[in-house]
Enzyme design. Structure first.
Site, PDB file in Angstrom:
ATOM      1  N   SER A  70       0.800  -1.233   0.000  1.00 44.29           N
ATOM      2  CA  SER A  70       0.000   0.000   0.000  1.00 44.29           C
ATOM      3  C   SER A  70       0.830   1.280   0.000  1.00 44.29           C
ATOM      4  O   SER A  70       0.295   2.362  -0.246  1.00 44.29           O
ATOM      5  CB  SER A  70      -0.934   0.017   1.208  1.00 44.29           C
ATOM      6  OG  SER A  70      -1.922  -0.965   1.070  1.00 44.29           O
ATOM      7  N   LYS A  73       0.558   3.325  -2.987  1.00 42.10           N
ATOM      8  CA  LYS A  73      -0.628   4.160  -3.231  1.00 42.10           C
ATOM      9  C   LYS A  73      -0.273   5.642  -3.255  1.00 42.10           C
ATOM     10  O   LYS A  73      -0.905   6.428  -3.963  1.00 42.10           O
ATOM     11  CB  LYS A  73      -1.684   3.895  -2.143  1.00 42.10           C
ATOM     12  CG  LYS A  73      -2.389   2.556  -2.315  1.00 42.10           C
ATOM     13  CD  LYS A  73      -3.213   2.165  -1.088  1.00 42.10           C
ATOM     14  CE  LYS A  73      -3.945   0.861  -1.341  1.00 42.10           C
ATOM     15  NZ  LYS A  73      -4.374   0.186  -0.115  1.00 42.10           N
ATOM     16  N   TYR A 197      -2.544  -1.918 -10.482  1.00 42.22           N
ATOM     17  CA  TYR A 197      -2.608  -1.814  -9.021  1.00 42.22           C
ATOM     18  C   TYR A 197      -1.745  -2.881  -8.343  1.00 42.22           C
ATOM     19  O   TYR A 197      -0.959  -2.585  -7.431  1.00 42.22           O
ATOM     20  CB  TYR A 197      -4.063  -1.934  -8.557  1.00 42.22           C
ATOM     21  CG  TYR A 197      -4.202  -1.974  -7.066  1.00 42.22           C
ATOM     22  CD1 TYR A 197      -3.963  -0.840  -6.302  1.00 42.22           C
ATOM     23  CD2 TYR A 197      -4.545  -3.148  -6.413  1.00 42.22           C
ATOM     24  CE1 TYR A 197      -4.063  -0.877  -4.920  1.00 42.22           C
ATOM     25  CE2 TYR A 197      -4.651  -3.194  -5.031  1.00 42.22           C
ATOM     26  CZ  TYR A 197      -4.409  -2.065  -4.288  1.00 42.22           C
ATOM     27  OH  TYR A 197      -4.499  -2.100  -2.928  1.00 42.22           O
ATOM     28  N   TYR A 249      -4.296   2.964   7.492  1.00 38.93           N
ATOM     29  CA  TYR A 249      -5.535   2.183   7.508  1.00 38.93           C
ATOM     30  C   TYR A 249      -6.489   2.725   8.581  1.00 38.93           C
ATOM     31  O   TYR A 249      -6.509   3.937   8.823  1.00 38.93           O
ATOM     32  CB  TYR A 249      -5.227   0.684   7.725  1.00 38.93           C
ATOM     33  CG  TYR A 249      -4.294   0.093   6.708  1.00 38.93           C
ATOM     34  CD1 TYR A 249      -4.622   0.085   5.346  1.00 38.93           C
ATOM     35  CD2 TYR A 249      -3.078  -0.467   7.081  1.00 38.93           C
ATOM     36  CE1 TYR A 249      -3.763  -0.478   4.402  1.00 38.93           C
ATOM     37  CE2 TYR A 249      -2.224  -1.043   6.141  1.00 38.93           C
ATOM     38  CZ  TYR A 249      -2.568  -1.037   4.804  1.00 38.93           C
ATOM     39  OH  TYR A 249      -1.732  -1.590   3.891  1.00 38.93           O
ATOM     40  N   VAL A 267       1.061  -3.918   3.959  1.00 38.16           N
ATOM     41  CA  VAL A 267       0.910  -5.181   4.706  1.00 38.16           C
ATOM     42  C   VAL A 267       2.176  -6.028   4.711  1.00 38.16           C
ATOM     43  O   VAL A 267       2.267  -7.004   5.460  1.00 38.16           O
ATOM     44  CB  VAL A 267      -0.259  -6.043   4.173  1.00 38.16           C
ATOM     45  CG1 VAL A 267      -1.597  -5.410   4.523  1.00 38.16           C
ATOM     46  CG2 VAL A 267      -0.134  -6.307   2.696  1.00 38.16           C
TER      47      VAL A 267
END
Lengths: 323, 323, 323, 323
Positions: A70, A73, A197, A249, A267
């Protein structure tokens, strides 16, 4: 206060803290949804801090490679904004924190017409992937890799084993992508967006590389080595605000309260964070710094247990909160 | 950049901006759920900025009195933490942003066992009110007023007309309070907690007073006039983190992205915000400042339309984002 | 098939089944939110069946008094419809099953503007209580008791100990009532509606009385003893449809699938059900019947464990499903 | 009451009602998510009623072919139960009504671990499709077609144009299927389950065929022409209970209240319903009947506007409610 232990150089303090907080890893566990992540040694912990003049402090397993997950991102969001401008992107993805889990789909349905709440959760990040310029996943990734290269100087390498595993296990992300396709918030085909992605998630880095990205963010898009403004300041500011409100998160609020720095976790156990450059001269990092952390045992929210614990100590002792 | 318009003193610039952004008020409307708020002139806009050495810049309707409403949630939270310490309070209210409306009840039921998500939304603030020390609403309010007085030097005055109106129309807040009572997250009786909560909402202030509170927050709890540390630094830091992630209702993320300052708004049109003191010397406010704004026409989220618009301009032109 | 065990009279079969299914009670537990319910012997099980000509079959603890709790929702709904007519009532409460828990508040907020989903869950039943004719809780209850009396021939008695306990512990119901007041779906004051609602919950009955109500429903509102149409057929039909789709809390679908009769349960362990009269002559109850059950150990949904188990056996062996 | 208009044969009454209720279609509109459905004449209305001895009453556009859409969910569910038995199937899909839209995904996430709530909504029906016996979509469909053939005597024909359109526009259903795959509630691959699901939706029928299926359900699985028990009675009973509680999307409760018959609708405008055979001799259909309706203009819930309106009239005038 200037440093954690009076009289010791920062790097020595850092190494001691890494040794201490490594034990926290036993409270978490490595991500196990794909074999490639499940086999990692959970007790690792490493950190790399880079200051604008290039000074680098490291400790622990800072050189161990891991996948961005992530953390990518942030890069994807910056890339989309660089190409389209901020308003175009924010028409397609909101910037509100949610308090929901990273892969939640509820809010897409509750808040018609399904605009993803922010680009730091999966739904928003998949939308951002679909927005990248290009008519194919290759072209979109090429654009993304170029953004990455502006910071690190090298094309990123994708961990093919991780990517293949992710691709085969992406049921929840496929559900999100098809939902977004249904509501019109996906700018390309589902499989194309997912490939972009999941490949960005599978980019292999170590703590030095994410610390370097963090440093460029700390300097509002200015690259201290190339002496160039590689990203517009407005875009970087926006990215940092998103990291602070949504980057950890559904523990983002607690992280803002306890650490107080813009950060993004993955993660695989990585955390990319930074001390903004605009701080008073008495601070520990007067000119800002980028920080990369790797600690693969994660908690229920998806954040590195030892990494967050180490950052709390640093924030407390070195007084680096932005608040 | 140092100031909005080269060559002009800041206060002149500020007055011009107030005149310009006042027109934005036509895009919002005054809160109408109680008569006392509904009758306010929507086109008002005022601002007060106070710097650590006492310099005060003002423009527009800065002296008009209004009720604190949700801005008081910050003071209540600080008060509860001062008495019980942070861990005790955070056991009873979380610090996660939600993306939900300020009076939402859904999340209390979805996330068992109903711990309120943060003290900046009604559910959390009512819990905080119940936590204030004392065996009656009078004692709890007395403690809260004392906290307020430490900053402003005077006992706060409650607008009785507003309080009575609030009290008669508090159905949704009563629903929240009874829900919290049912799940055990209310530390006293429903009516007692509601009286404290609604009286703190009805405290009458003007922009100078909330700018003063903002200034003490900017200085991490240090009062520059009394030269005393009136609140512990850790509590103030936490309050600022909460303001940034949750302070502007379900537009908190957008405000962090567009303005980048810890802030708290109220439906009466007030915004309390601040520039933290720990900023580099080239910034517009090197030593930080407190900012109070009053613009009663609010948007669908509950934030002053003209006030937010004015703050965006200030953030853009004076470069005061914390990111 | 005509009966459960060939050769035995129905009442003997019934007594054997009660003995067998009584053991199921160990899988549940008595409602414990108020002391008056918590002290009940959980292993009780009783049943009363009344046929149109007055034949009564009983077994087990059929004479033990208990409070109606949610079973009274059916009577309240019929009462409101008798006074206002069906369209007026359905403008204020919907008739859709939800799959949610009986005291859920989520759906009120999710589905603007907060019309309660059906009168068999608490939110809808409280709205119905507020609709009863009269300017005070006494007048509303008087009307309700009159409806009750039309069936049973006697004014109902309220168990004051239960009512007082309910009243003191009604936080969740108060939350629902204040929410309904806020959205305009409460036709009187909160405390007035709650008193009516909680007193109807506290009406003391035994299985004979609820079997009698069930029998009148089975006969579409016709009272076989008084030979009068005590309720309009359309209202009774509607009540039975609601019982089938929503009467057993969030296990209503499973009950319809497994038993297939309109039924309403209460947390005190009562179940009121019935076999509609319009059935072919080969059925076990050619002219319909009313059934009252009492088994205080309830499951997680709020339904009598032994009672539901017994009804499954009856439905299977006596072929009394309406499907 | 025996019939709608004294003195007229039922079929004449039916034809008059069709003419009257056809005008209701203007309150709805045809499904437009795929071109094949969007081009249908919205003002059509047809009905076919079949009684056990083969008597057939028809009116209006009863012969017009249309695709089964969600009506096929009933056949799919019966098919899965015939192969696996009821307990196996109910372990994988629940039987609770939800009050949610047919394509909602929220509840899968809210109620861990994502077991679909009932087989009459898309999530549950896709799970059921995945359960059909066979190692490929062809084998699964072959089994399903065999079930269909037992009732109608012929292999069903799939409207290929509709299927292709559905397949290309199935984003929301793909989202549901991937979600189910992620939570383990899909027994085969996503694309395989979707092909089965969308092909069953695309089976071409007219009102006679669905009336015939309805008739077999009315007779608890007994086929009056072949004189065979084609489905086990327990499975048919369960299917009828599900149709009553969940068959009309999120208007199932209102349909149960207003009409009172087990029914299943589809977005193409079909409604399959029935009067169970176990009714008293004074009823209009003493031996039960199957009813097929086609009226392509649908309301916001997805049900035929004119079809539901016609059924309300029939229920009111012919007294055919099961309650």
């Amino acid at each position: 206060m200037d440093e954690g232990v009076p009289g010791l150089p920062k790097v020595d303090v850092l190494q001691r803290w890494v040794a201490e907080h490594r034990t926290m890893a036993s409270l978490g566990k490595v991500a196990s949804y794909i074999p490639a992540l499940a086999k990692v040694d959970p007790m690792q912990l490493g950190i790399c801090i880079i200051e604008p003049r290039g000074t680098m402090m490291t400790a622990g397993d800072w050189q161990v490679p891991f996948t961005m997950q992530s953390i990518a991102k942030v890069v994807g969001f910056i890339a989309a904004c660089c190409h389209w401008g901020i308003p175009y992107v924010l028409d397609r993805v909101d910037v509100e924190p949610t308090g929901d889990a990273f892969n939640s789909i509820i809010r897409l349905e509750m808040h018609k017409p399904g605009k993803p709440f922010n680009p730091m959760i999966n739904a928003g990040a998949i939308t951002v992937s679909s927005l990248l310029p290009g008519d194919s996943s290759e072209q979109k990734l090429d654009y993304l890799y170029g953004i990455f290269q502006k910071v690190t100087g090298a094309r990123p390498a994708v961990d093919e084993e991780v990517f293949q595993s992710e691709w085969m296990n992406a049921h929840r992300n496929r559900a999100l992508a098809h939902y977004l396709k249904d509501t019109g918030y996906l700018a390309c085909e589902v499989e194309e967006a997912l490939e972009v992605y999941l490949k960005q998630c599978s980019i292999q880095v170590n703590t030095e590389q994410i610390a370097m990205i963090g440093l460029v963010l700390a300097l509002d898009g200015f690259h201290p080595m190339s002496r160039k403004q590689v990203f517009p300041k407005e875009i970087v500011r926006l990215a940092k605000a998103l990291m602070l409100t949504c980057g950890m998160y559904d523990a983002s609020g607690k992280f803002a309260a306890n650490v107080g720095l813009p950060a993004k976790s993955g993660v695989s156990g990585g955390i990319m964070t930074l001390v903004p450059a605009n701080r008073r001269s008495h601070a520990s990092f007067p000119d800002g710094c980028g920080i990369g952390i790797f600690g693969p045992a994660i908690d229920a929210c998806g954040n590195s247990v030892a990494g967050v614990s180490l950052l709390k100590e640093m924030a407390r002792e070195w007084d680096i909160s932005i608040f």
